[in-house]
Design a protein around this motif. Structure first.
Motif, PDB file in Angstrom:
ATOM      1  N   GLN A 141       0.882  -1.321   0.093  1.00 35.37           N
ATOM      2  CA  GLN A 141      -0.077   0.026  -0.026  1.00 35.37           C
ATOM      3  C   GLN A 141       0.825   1.235   0.078  1.00 35.37           C
ATOM      4  O   GLN A 141       1.718   1.213   0.876  1.00 35.37           O
ATOM      5  N   GLY A 142       0.553   2.268  -0.886  1.00 37.95           N
ATOM      6  CA  GLY A 142       1.441   3.533  -1.132  1.00 37.95           C
ATOM      7  C   GLY A 142       2.012   3.322  -2.414  1.00 37.95           C
ATOM      8  O   GLY A 142       2.129   4.617  -2.970  1.00 37.95           O
ATOM      9  N   ILE A 143       2.123   2.299  -3.160  1.00 39.34           N
ATOM     10  CA  ILE A 143       2.777   2.142  -4.337  1.00 39.34           C
ATOM     11  C   ILE A 143       1.641   2.719  -5.231  1.00 39.34           C
ATOM     12  O   ILE A 143       2.235   3.254  -6.237  1.00 39.34           O
ATOM     13  N   ASN A 144       0.462   2.363  -5.203  1.00 40.51           N
ATOM     14  CA  ASN A 144      -0.685   2.798  -5.899  1.00 40.51           C
ATOM     15  C   ASN A 144      -0.695   4.284  -6.119  1.00 40.51           C
ATOM     16  O   ASN A 144      -0.832   4.891  -7.264  1.00 40.51           O
ATOM     17  N   ASP A 145      -0.405   5.006  -4.988  1.00 43.83           N
ATOM     18  CA  ASP A 145      -0.310   6.335  -5.234  1.00 43.83           C
ATOM     19  C   ASP A 145       0.850   6.989  -6.260  1.00 43.83           C
ATOM     20  O   ASP A 145       0.476   7.991  -6.940  1.00 43.83           O
ATOM     21  N   LEU A 146       1.728   6.133  -6.280  1.00 40.06           N
ATOM     22  CA  LEU A 146       2.804   6.737  -7.177  1.00 40.06           C
ATOM     23  C   LEU A 146       2.477   6.811  -8.701  1.00 40.06           C
ATOM     24  O   LEU A 146       3.403   7.317  -9.288  1.00 40.06           O
ATOM     25  N   VAL A 147       1.711   5.956  -9.040  1.00 43.08           N
ATOM     26  CA  VAL A 147       1.248   5.867 -10.654  1.00 43.08           C
ATOM     27  C   VAL A 147       0.655   7.253 -10.785  1.00 43.08           C
ATOM     28  O   VAL A 147       0.591   7.803 -12.025  1.00 43.08           O
ATOM     29  N   THR A 148      -0.255   7.893 -10.079  1.00 40.99           N
ATOM     30  CA  THR A 148      -1.102   8.853 -10.405  1.00 40.99           C
ATOM     31  C   THR A 148      -0.492  10.043 -11.079  1.00 40.99           C
ATOM     32  O   THR A 148      -1.001  10.575 -12.059  1.00 40.99           O
ATOM     33  N   PRO A 149       0.690  10.569 -10.385  1.00 42.54           N
ATOM     34  CA  PRO A 149       1.426  11.918 -11.013  1.00 42.54           C
ATOM     35  C   PRO A 149       1.711  11.426 -12.526  1.00 42.54           C
ATOM     36  O   PRO A 149       1.415  12.392 -13.438  1.00 42.54           O
ATOM     37  N   PHE A 150       2.123  10.337 -12.677  1.00 47.54           N
ATOM     38  CA  PHE A 150       2.538  10.143 -14.194  1.00 47.54           C
ATOM     39  C   PHE A 150       1.396   9.798 -15.072  1.00 47.54           C
ATOM     40  O   PHE A 150       1.394  10.298 -16.205  1.00 47.54           O
ATOM     41  N   PHE A 151       0.581   9.331 -14.620  1.00 45.60           N
ATOM     42  CA  PHE A 151      -0.689   9.175 -15.461  1.00 45.60           C
ATOM     43  C   PHE A 151      -1.323  10.308 -15.833  1.00 45.60           C
ATOM     44  O   PHE A 151      -1.813  10.559 -16.997  1.00 45.60           O
ATOM     45  N   VAL A 152      -1.506  11.133 -14.871  1.00 45.31           N
ATOM     46  CA  VAL A 152      -2.144  12.566 -15.137  1.00 45.31           C
ATOM     47  C   VAL A 152      -1.304  13.352 -16.088  1.00 45.31           C
ATOM     48  O   VAL A 152      -1.972  13.769 -16.735  1.00 45.31           O
ATOM     49  N   VAL A 153       0.093  13.433 -16.048  1.00 49.01           N
ATOM     50  CA  VAL A 153       0.808  14.308 -16.603  1.00 49.01           C
ATOM     51  C   VAL A 153       0.766  13.636 -18.089  1.00 49.01           C
ATOM     52  O   VAL A 153       0.702  14.277 -19.018  1.00 49.01           O
ATOM     53  N   TYR A 154       0.609  12.203 -18.378  1.00 44.33           N
ATOM     54  CA  TYR A 154       0.858  11.829 -19.738  1.00 44.33           C
ATOM     55  C   TYR A 154      -0.569  11.976 -20.375  1.00 44.33           C
ATOM     56  O   TYR A 154      -0.588  11.581 -21.639  1.00 44.33           O
ATOM     57  N   VAL A 155      -1.611  12.018 -19.667  1.00 43.99           N
ATOM     58  CA  VAL A 155      -2.878  12.324 -19.959  1.00 43.99           C
ATOM     59  C   VAL A 155      -2.944  13.723 -20.791  1.00 43.99           C
ATOM     60  O   VAL A 155      -3.568  13.917 -21.876  1.00 43.99           O
ATOM     61  N   PHE A 156      -2.336  14.435 -20.155  1.00 44.80           N
ATOM     62  CA  PHE A 156      -2.282  16.049 -20.577  1.00 44.80           C
ATOM     63  C   PHE A 156      -1.682  15.980 -21.949  1.00 44.80           C
ATOM     64  O   PHE A 156      -1.685  16.921 -22.738  1.00 44.80           O
ATOM     65  N   GLU A 157      -0.890  15.029 -22.459  1.00 53.81           N
ATOM     66  CA  GLU A 157      -0.318  15.083 -23.803  1.00 53.81           C
ATOM     67  C   GLU A 157      -1.180  15.041 -24.840  1.00 53.81           C
ATOM     68  O   GLU A 157      -0.896  15.192 -26.059  1.00 53.81           O
ATOM     69  N   TYR A 158      -2.500  14.362 -24.638  1.00 53.43           N
ATOM     70  CA  TYR A 158      -3.460  14.004 -25.553  1.00 53.43           C
ATOM     71  C   TYR A 158      -4.840  15.210 -25.327  1.00 53.43           C
ATOM     72  O   TYR A 158      -5.536  14.899 -26.305  1.00 53.43           O
ATOM     73  N   MET A 218       2.279  12.601  -0.943  1.00 56.11           N
ATOM     74  CA  MET A 218       1.168  12.779  -1.734  1.00 56.11           C
ATOM     75  C   MET A 218      -0.229  12.804  -1.087  1.00 56.11           C
ATOM     76  O   MET A 218      -1.222  13.470  -1.582  1.00 56.11           O
ATOM     77  N   ARG A 219      -0.117  12.304   0.112  1.00 56.54           N
ATOM     78  CA  ARG A 219      -1.434  12.399   1.024  1.00 56.54           C
ATOM     79  C   ARG A 219      -1.546  13.759   1.709  1.00 56.54           C
ATOM     80  O   ARG A 219      -2.643  14.137   2.472  1.00 56.54           O
ATOM     81  N   GLU A 220      -0.486  14.445   1.849  1.00 55.88           N
ATOM     82  CA  GLU A 220      -0.366  15.653   2.513  1.00 55.88           C
ATOM     83  C   GLU A 220      -0.646  16.980   1.614  1.00 55.88           C
ATOM     84  O   GLU A 220      -0.859  18.230   1.965  1.00 55.88           O
ATOM     85  N   LEU A 221      -0.484  16.703   0.274  1.00 53.49           N
ATOM     86  CA  LEU A 221      -0.414  17.821  -0.641  1.00 53.49           C
ATOM     87  C   LEU A 221      -1.582  17.506  -1.769  1.00 53.49           C
ATOM     88  O   LEU A 221      -1.620  16.535  -2.156  1.00 53.49           O
TER      89      LEU A 221
END
Length: 536
Positions: free
Chosen positions: A340-357, A446-449
């Motif tokens: 638990q906690g590793i799942n949070d680390l995917v989110t920034p990459f996913f959001v940034v790469y969605v912005f590419e499209y 990531m849970r604090e900001l």
């Protein structure tokens, strides 16, 4: 309830108050806590007084414990009155009459508000018409040979010509209505920023216009990225202060080591890595319900809906993508598996790469509307960049999580050197650093900001050598000391833990993160290469 005196009533009488109450639980599944919005959860007036010169006095009897409990259910002497009220049958006619009066009053208020708005609009239109007439008369009196046609509807907007705006004072004003709007915009204000809104490059100034400085920085990024071989060192220097949204996807891929510096090799590398990832899907994903893997897959499915932003994570397409990414990573890294906690680390990459499209904000965007090829690219790129990140901090997630234990201990030593008052204050009230800083290390704050701040923070982490593994320690120290006043104002264990686990960062933006990073860099400069500075 029976009237028989020999039978016991459901509600007990003359009993001591029951401690504890049902309150919101803010943890891994909740966003940062804002005391301004949830002030009723913290009642400072009922905090126990600290014992001078030492640890707070602990309650020795239930009566003393009762006296310091501010959130108990009140089941005292008024329960008879409450029960009697509940037992009475309400008169239906009285209820309907009262409801009709409420509806009628509300309708009158709404009608009055509409009339007031209509009168104000009519008055404003008259003032505009008078202003136009005066302007035409003044132009006629000047004796100009040709009076220009006065047009207000076709005035260009401040940004329609594509030029840069240094300040709002440069924007053209085409009518008195525009002038009124201009005056309102030029007033200093600090808008309320939702926790997830404007995830990309949100600054607390709230001004969407690109400034001259921001345009200049974007041009520098484009120049560095345009060369046949990208200068990664120069790219890191530029990225430390933040990366423009337009070039963030390609910059993150380069700085994480996912893409090569050579421009000609990038396309072939992307195709090969994306095919390799989906080869893993075909090879491993069908085993998710096997006996050896079903617990891992089950935990992943439990954790994903708890992530932030909820509006994004609750989309079925996003859930499927995250399940595949996390399961494949866990299968390929048996030393740690899924934690638990590793799942949070995917989110920034996913959001940034969605912005590419897309151009709009992602929290209100339906990801399933993207083309299948774009979704596959986003998924594969997020997997590989998250893997690169975790390669540097994997001991945070192996058995007993030794990396986190080590970082929390280092944080305690560092804070004791840079702000002894805060350190002693937490010791006095028996607050252990592991109780609040474990999540800071496990989830990289990531849970604090808010997510917009995390993305800005990761710009610097990507640019900083060993940013996620070492520089993060100094960011956590600066983050803790940032709340020095609030920490010292708390005078008991419960108040300190509520504060430290729910710090009010909901309205933070780029400005606050930049100050935090500057302070963290100062601490790193003083302590990173001088371990003896930790000693007294």
């Amino acid at each position: 309830m029976s009237t028989d005196g020999n039978k016991k009533q459901f509600w007990k009488r003359n009993t001591a108050k029951v401690p504890g109450s049902i309150q919101h639980v803010y943890g891994a599944q909740h966003p940062p806590f804002d005391p301004l919005l949830h002030a009723n959860l913290i009642k400072a007036g009922n905090k126990p007084q600290a014992t001078p010169g030492g640890k707070p006095k602990k309650a020795t009897t239930f009566q003393e414990f009762e006296s310091i409990t501010s959130d108990a259910w009140d089941v005292g002497d008024d329960d008879d009155e409450l029960l009697a009220m509940a037992a009475q049958n309400l008169n239906t006619e009285v209820v309907m009459e009262t409801a009709n009066k409420v509806i009628e009053n509300h309708s009158k208020q709404q009608e009055k508000q509409r009339r007031d708005d209509a009168d104000a609009s009519e008055l404003e239109d008259r003032e505009e018409e008078e202003a136009r007439d005066e302007e035409v008369e003044e132009q006629g009196e000047e004796g100009e040979e040709s009076t220009p046609e006065v047009s207000f509807a076709c005035e260009p907007s401040p940004l329609s010509d594509g030029r840069l705006v240094k300040s709002l004072s440069e924007a053209p004003i085409g009518s008195p209505k525009d002038a009124s709007l201009h005056r309102q915009q030029s007033l200093p204000h600090r808008p309320t920023i939702p926790m997830v809104a404007r995830i990309a490059d949100q600054n607390t100034s709230g001004n969407p216009a690109m400034t001259e400085r921001e345009a200049s920085r974007l041009d520098k990024f484009k120049q560095v990225l345009a060369g046949p071989n990208t200068d990664l060192e120069e790219l890191r220097k530029l990225s430390w202060s933040g990366i423009p949204r337009q070039v963030r996807p390609i910059t993150w891929k380069l700085l994480s080591g996912y893409l090569p510096a050579n421009t000609e090799r990038r396309e072939s590398t992307l195709q090969r890595k994306r095919q390799e990832y989906f080869g893993f899907i075909e090879q491993y994903y069908d085993s998710r319900n096997d006996e050896h893997h079903q617990d891992t897959y089950r935990q992943i499915r439990i954790d994903i809906p708890r992530m932030s932003p909820e509006c994004l994570m609750l989309q079925p397409m996003v859930t499927e993508i995250f399940e595949r990414i996390l399961f494949i990573w866990a299968i390929r890294h048996p030393a740690s598996g899924y934690v638990q906690g590793i799942n949070d680390l995917v989110t920034p990459f996913f959001v940034v790469y969605v912005f590419e499209y897309i151009k709009e904000e992602v929290e209100n965007f339906d990801v399933s509307s993207l083309q299948e090829e774009a979704l596959r690219n986003i998924e594969a790129d997020s997997f590989w960049c998250m893997s690169k990140l975790l390669d540097g901090i994997q001991d945070n997630y192996t058995f007993a999580q030794p990396g986190i234990q080590r970082n929390v201990k280092a944080l305690e030593k560092l804070v004791s050197r840079i702000d002894e008052t805060v350190h002693v204050h937490m010791q006095q009230y028996e607050v252990e650093y592991l109780q609040f800083a474990f999540r800071w290390m496990n989830n990289l704050l990531m849970r604090e900001l808010p997510l917009r701040c995390t993305i800005r923070l990761w710009d610097t982490y990507q640019a900083e050598p060993e940013g996620f593994s070492q520089f993060h320690l100094y960011v956590c120290a600066a983050f803790l000391v940032r709340w020095r006043k609030e920490i010292l104002d708390e005078r008991d264990f419960q108040g300190l833990m509520i504060l430290l686990q729910n710090l009010p960062t909901m309205h933070w933006g780029n400005e606050e993160v930049s100050v935090l990073l500057a302070e963290a860099y100062r601490l790193k400069f003083a302590f990173a290469d001088a371990p003896n500075h930790y000693k007294r």
